[in-house]
Enzyme design. Sequence first.
Site, mmCIF file in Angstrom:
data_model
loop_
_atom_site.group_PDB
_atom_site.id
_atom_site.type_symbol
_atom_site.label_atom_id
_atom_site.label_comp_id
_atom_site.label_asym_id
_atom_site.label_seq_id
_atom_site.Cartn_x
_atom_site.Cartn_y
_atom_site.Cartn_z
ATOM 1 N N PRO A 196 -0.541 -17.728 -23.073
ATOM 2 C CG PRO A 196 -2.577 -17.481 -22.003
ATOM 3 C CD PRO A 196 -1.740 -17.352 -23.908
ATOM 4 C CE1 TYR B 98 4.153 -22.418 -14.721
ATOM 5 C CE2 TYR B 98 4.942 -21.152 -13.105
ATOM 6 C CZ TYR B 98 3.859 -21.975 -13.991
ATOM 7 O OH TYR B 98 2.461 -20.971 -13.577
ATOM 8 C CG HIS C 213 2.274 -20.732 -5.785
ATOM 9 N ND1 HIS C 213 0.933 -20.960 -6.557
ATOM 10 C CD2 HIS C 213 1.575 -20.294 -4.886
ATOM 11 C CE1 HIS C 213 0.070 -20.566 -5.503
ATOM 12 N NE2 HIS C 213 0.158 -20.265 -4.605
ATOM 13 C CE1 TYR D 299 0.117 -23.271 -14.198
ATOM 14 C CE2 TYR D 299 -0.161 -23.494 -16.956
ATOM 15 C CZ TYR D 299 0.350 -22.926 -15.760
ATOM 16 O OH TYR D 299 0.750 -21.807 -14.871
ATOM 17 C CE LYS E 177 8.713 -18.778 -18.735
ATOM 18 N NZ LYS E 177 8.548 -18.927 -16.953
HETATM 19 C C1 PHB Z 1 -2.751 -16.127 -14.055
HETATM 20 O O1 PHB Z 1 -2.997 -15.805 -12.709
HETATM 21 O O2 PHB Z 1 -4.320 -14.915 -14.871
HETATM 22 C C2 PHB Z 1 -2.212 -16.906 -14.904
HETATM 23 C C3 PHB Z 1 -1.460 -17.940 -14.376
HETATM 24 C C4 PHB Z 1 -0.219 -18.654 -15.243
HETATM 25 C C5 PHB Z 1 -1.201 -18.945 -16.604
HETATM 26 C C6 PHB Z 1 -1.480 -18.468 -17.186
HETATM 27 C C7 PHB Z 1 -2.442 -16.592 -16.800
HETATM 28 O O3 PHB Z 1 0.111 -20.393 -17.057
#
Ligand code: PHB
Length: 391
Positions: free
Chosen positions: A293, A385, A72, A201, A297
């Site tokens: 989450p 990130y 990605h 997000y 990280k």
């Molecule tokens: C996930 O794919 O479970 C996931 C992805 C990004 C995040 C948190 C969880 O920031």
Amino acid sequence: MRTTVGIIGAGPAGLLLARLLHVAGIDSVVLESRDRAYVEQRQRAGILEQGTTDVLRAAGAGERMDREGLRHDGIELRFARRRHRVDFPALTGGRSVTVYAQTEVCKDLIALQSKEGGPLLFEAEALAVEDAGTDRPRVPFRHEGREDVLVCDYVVGCDGFRGVSRRAVPAGTGRVFERTYPFGWLGVLADVPPFHDELVYARHDRGFALLSMRSPVVSRLYLQVPRDTDARSWSDDEIWAELERRFATDDDWRLERGPITQKSVTPMRSFVHEPMRHGRLFLAGDAAHIVPPTGAKGLNLAVGDVVTFARALAHRRLTGSAELLDAYSATCLRRVWQAERFSHDMTTLLHRAPGGDPFDDRLQLARLERLASSRAAETDLAEAYTGFAFE
Ligand code: PHB
Ligand code: APR
């Protein structure tokens, strides 16, 4: 039982450590309280920093990840019914992340360890860590109804937030830094192709939402919910309707629904235990620190810790110098606190506190506007990130 490194816990931290030590010619024994199927199926995050994929590849655990993982090059931020894409390679000199679920990382490492590594005992519960202040730390454990003791040169506590190893640090020698948030994430797995090809997000007045994925046909979706929510109190229809509201944009975006196959709620917290070492006991991964989450990280930090430990022990063997082992805690904590900072920033940027303070709302929108209009602000997010380099 006798070994050089006793590893408590077969999550990503313990499993990768066993593999790194095996590659370095150092023997270890892993004790895991749950059974193999449980460890291989527990749903967790799935974003691997470039440094993490490099480590897995170098450890010989990258083959399926390279085939099935999805590269990605950015994420989308949604707010005020608009979208803004953050382009990682353009902002970081070429870095990206890989979407490959933690469950798959664990399966790959378990398969390798069973084929050519040292003992990996499932349903083997460590009961304590004893004599950590001496050069012969011991781990009493229960396996197949019998009690036994693992005698080690070093113990690495990779037993997660609720494990036993952190308790072996005497009160008064450690310090805890903590923040709990008044919300959690309702996470669902759905048999439907992700509605976007990168993670989304979303900040919304009703709360945060996130689109992630497990494969081109399985979506992983999250909704911010109050902290003590029971996942069963949300029907599938309510979940889809809420996702539709929080991701809504002014363009022609549409949400396709599909069967929800799993639902659970995760509370959110930030937690750091300092130092990450007591004598011959070293803490790694969630046993030492938790991040919310939002910054993806947790797994990457665990990888940084065990790489640092494996290198330090190999250095000790090669040169006789304990310098790197002595620096373990300070080295890890520098990276840990950068991840704590970033995860906290992402969390407060995108979540809405219950009761919502209108001033905070305006600040959030101003921070998002700044990200969408300043290359400097965006670069800061992209660098964090995609991950800071291992020292
Ligand atoms: C996930 O794919 O479970 C996931 C992805 C990004 C995040 C948190 C969880 O920031
Ligand atoms: N004895 C043996 N094993 C134990 C004990 C014990 N007393 N207590 C806990 N464990 C095991 C758990 O069953 C679990 O499998 O330790 C393991 C800890 O694994 P994780 O919780 O996955 O922690 P870690 O390996 O540090 O992984 C880091 O990355 O995505 C994030 O938070 C997420 O788990 C993730 C983390």
